[in-house]
Design a protein around this motif. Structure first.
Motif, PDB file in Angstrom:
ATOM      1  N   HIS A  99      57.154  39.095  42.609  1.00 65.84           N
ATOM      2  CA  HIS A  99      59.032  39.222  42.782  1.00 65.84           C
ATOM      3  C   HIS A  99      59.543  38.878  41.484  1.00 65.84           C
ATOM      4  O   HIS A  99      59.462  37.617  41.140  1.00 65.84           O
ATOM      5  CB  HIS A  99      59.548  38.912  44.149  1.00 65.84           C
ATOM      6  CG  HIS A  99      58.898  39.243  45.301  1.00 65.84           C
ATOM      7  ND1 HIS A  99      59.326  38.790  46.466  1.00 65.84           N
ATOM      8  CD2 HIS A  99      57.675  39.936  45.882  1.00 65.84           C
ATOM      9  CE1 HIS A  99      58.586  39.008  47.466  1.00 65.84           C
ATOM     10  NE2 HIS A  99      57.380  39.906  47.066  1.00 65.84           N
ATOM     11  N   ALA A 132      49.391  43.917  35.905  1.00 68.25           N
ATOM     12  CA  ALA A 132      49.690  44.674  37.038  1.00 68.25           C
ATOM     13  C   ALA A 132      49.173  45.843  37.425  1.00 68.25           C
ATOM     14  O   ALA A 132      49.291  46.805  36.403  1.00 68.25           O
ATOM     15  CB  ALA A 132      51.303  44.615  37.242  1.00 68.25           C
ATOM     16  N   HIS A 138      44.656  38.511  46.123  1.00 63.50           N
ATOM     17  CA  HIS A 138      45.738  39.422  45.430  1.00 63.50           C
ATOM     18  C   HIS A 138      47.094  38.894  45.722  1.00 63.50           C
ATOM     19  O   HIS A 138      47.520  38.045  46.585  1.00 63.50           O
ATOM     20  CB  HIS A 138      45.801  40.901  46.077  1.00 63.50           C
ATOM     21  CG  HIS A 138      44.366  41.431  45.751  1.00 63.50           C
ATOM     22  ND1 HIS A 138      43.285  41.405  46.707  1.00 63.50           N
ATOM     23  CD2 HIS A 138      44.105  42.440  44.607  1.00 63.50           C
ATOM     24  CE1 HIS A 138      42.289  42.152  46.044  1.00 63.50           C
ATOM     25  NE2 HIS A 138      42.588  42.651  45.091  1.00 63.50           N
ATOM     26  N   GLU A 196      51.483  39.787  45.418  1.00 68.76           N
ATOM     27  CA  GLU A 196      52.488  40.700  45.203  1.00 68.76           C
ATOM     28  C   GLU A 196      53.570  39.738  44.420  1.00 68.76           C
ATOM     29  O   GLU A 196      53.852  38.557  44.964  1.00 68.76           O
ATOM     30  CB  GLU A 196      53.432  41.232  46.436  1.00 68.76           C
ATOM     31  CG  GLU A 196      54.556  42.024  46.159  1.00 68.76           C
ATOM     32  CD  GLU A 196      55.129  42.566  47.387  1.00 68.76           C
ATOM     33  OE1 GLU A 196      54.838  43.786  47.347  1.00 68.76           O
ATOM     34  OE2 GLU A 196      55.888  41.788  48.050  1.00 68.76           O
ATOM     35  N   LEU A 231      58.584  44.617  42.272  1.00 65.80           N
ATOM     36  CA  LEU A 231      57.482  44.224  43.166  1.00 65.80           C
ATOM     37  C   LEU A 231      56.262  44.748  42.412  1.00 65.80           C
ATOM     38  O   LEU A 231      56.180  45.935  42.352  1.00 65.80           O
ATOM     39  CB  LEU A 231      57.559  44.796  44.650  1.00 65.80           C
ATOM     40  CG  LEU A 231      59.027  44.729  45.340  1.00 65.80           C
ATOM     41  CD1 LEU A 231      58.997  45.446  46.573  1.00 65.80           C
ATOM     42  CD2 LEU A 231      59.228  43.167  45.322  1.00 65.80           C
ATOM     43  N   VAL A 233      43.811  47.732  43.076  1.00 61.90           N
ATOM     44  CA  VAL A 233      44.488  46.706  42.360  1.00 61.90           C
ATOM     45  C   VAL A 233      43.689  45.801  41.330  1.00 61.90           C
ATOM     46  O   VAL A 233      43.659  45.500  40.350  1.00 61.90           O
ATOM     47  CB  VAL A 233      45.329  45.916  43.361  1.00 61.90           C
ATOM     48  CG1 VAL A 233      45.835  44.447  42.810  1.00 61.90           C
ATOM     49  CG2 VAL A 233      46.395  46.482  43.866  1.00 61.90           C
ATOM     50  N   LYS A 264      51.850  44.305  41.937  1.00 55.50           N
ATOM     51  CA  LYS A 264      50.892  43.832  42.621  1.00 55.50           C
ATOM     52  C   LYS A 264      49.756  43.536  41.469  1.00 55.50           C
ATOM     53  O   LYS A 264      49.495  44.385  40.622  1.00 55.50           O
ATOM     54  CB  LYS A 264      50.080  44.864  43.465  1.00 55.50           C
ATOM     55  CG  LYS A 264      50.644  44.947  44.825  1.00 55.50           C
ATOM     56  CD  LYS A 264      52.302  45.136  44.698  1.00 55.50           C
ATOM     57  CE  LYS A 264      52.901  45.683  45.843  1.00 55.50           C
ATOM     58  NZ  LYS A 264      54.081  46.625  45.593  1.00 55.50           N
ATOM     59  N   THR A 265      49.033  42.269  41.810  1.00 57.74           N
ATOM     60  CA  THR A 265      48.158  41.901  40.709  1.00 57.74           C
ATOM     61  C   THR A 265      46.932  41.125  41.403  1.00 57.74           C
ATOM     62  O   THR A 265      47.096  40.589  42.679  1.00 57.74           O
ATOM     63  CB  THR A 265      48.750  41.007  39.540  1.00 57.74           C
ATOM     64  OG1 THR A 265      47.582  41.007  38.541  1.00 57.74           O
ATOM     65  CG2 THR A 265      49.380  39.598  40.101  1.00 57.74           C
ATOM     66  N   ILE A 293      48.811  37.973  49.090  1.00 63.31           N
ATOM     67  CA  ILE A 293      48.692  39.182  50.126  1.00 63.31           C
ATOM     68  C   ILE A 293      47.328  38.721  50.759  1.00 63.31           C
ATOM     69  O   ILE A 293      46.302  38.658  50.457  1.00 63.31           O
ATOM     70  CB  ILE A 293      48.293  40.431  49.158  1.00 63.31           C
ATOM     71  CG1 ILE A 293      49.384  40.814  48.413  1.00 63.31           C
ATOM     72  CG2 ILE A 293      47.842  41.498  50.115  1.00 63.31           C
ATOM     73  CD1 ILE A 293      49.372  42.143  47.431  1.00 63.31           C
TER      74      ILE A 293
END
Length: 111
Positions: free
Chosen positions: A8, A30, A4, A6, A58, A100, A60-61, A89
């Motif tokens: 930005h 995301a 995973h 994060e 921010l 996620v 998550k994917t 992550i």
């Protein structure tokens, strides 16, 4: 184990940050996006030190959707060279990371 990230991204206005966040979540590239700001950014651009207020997003994917997320951000972002930084992550709550993965899994009809 699924990896995973994060991701930005900065945007120049709250409205643009909202538009980017909505676009990537709707496209399921995301699972979620949080908007922080305004933040103060100081950076080199075109040979000069710049100072601007920006908004930090921010997202998550999962690793398998990272390229799609980058492409989706590029498609709607107004900056010529937007900040798009993917941070791995390394750990976290298994249930959250599973969410996620599930929310960003490719679906029939995804391009």
């Amino acid at each position: 184990m699924t990896r995973h990230f994060e991701v930005h991204v900065t945007a120049g206005t709250r409205e643009e940050a909202d538009a980017i966040s909505t676009a990537v979540v709707r496209r399921r590239v995301a699972a979620c996006a949080q908007i922080v700001g305004p933040i103060s950014s100081v950076y080199w651009w075109e040979g000069e030190v710049q100072r601007d207020d920006e908004y930090l997003i921010l997202m998550k994917t999962g690793a398998e959707r990272l390229d799609d997320l980058v492409a989706a951000v590029r498609a709607v972002h107004s900056y010529t060279t937007p900040e798009i930084v993917a941070v791995p992550i390394e750990g976290g709550l298994a249930g959250y990371l599973g969410w996620v993965t599930a929310e960003t899994a490719p679906r029939p009809g995804d391009g």
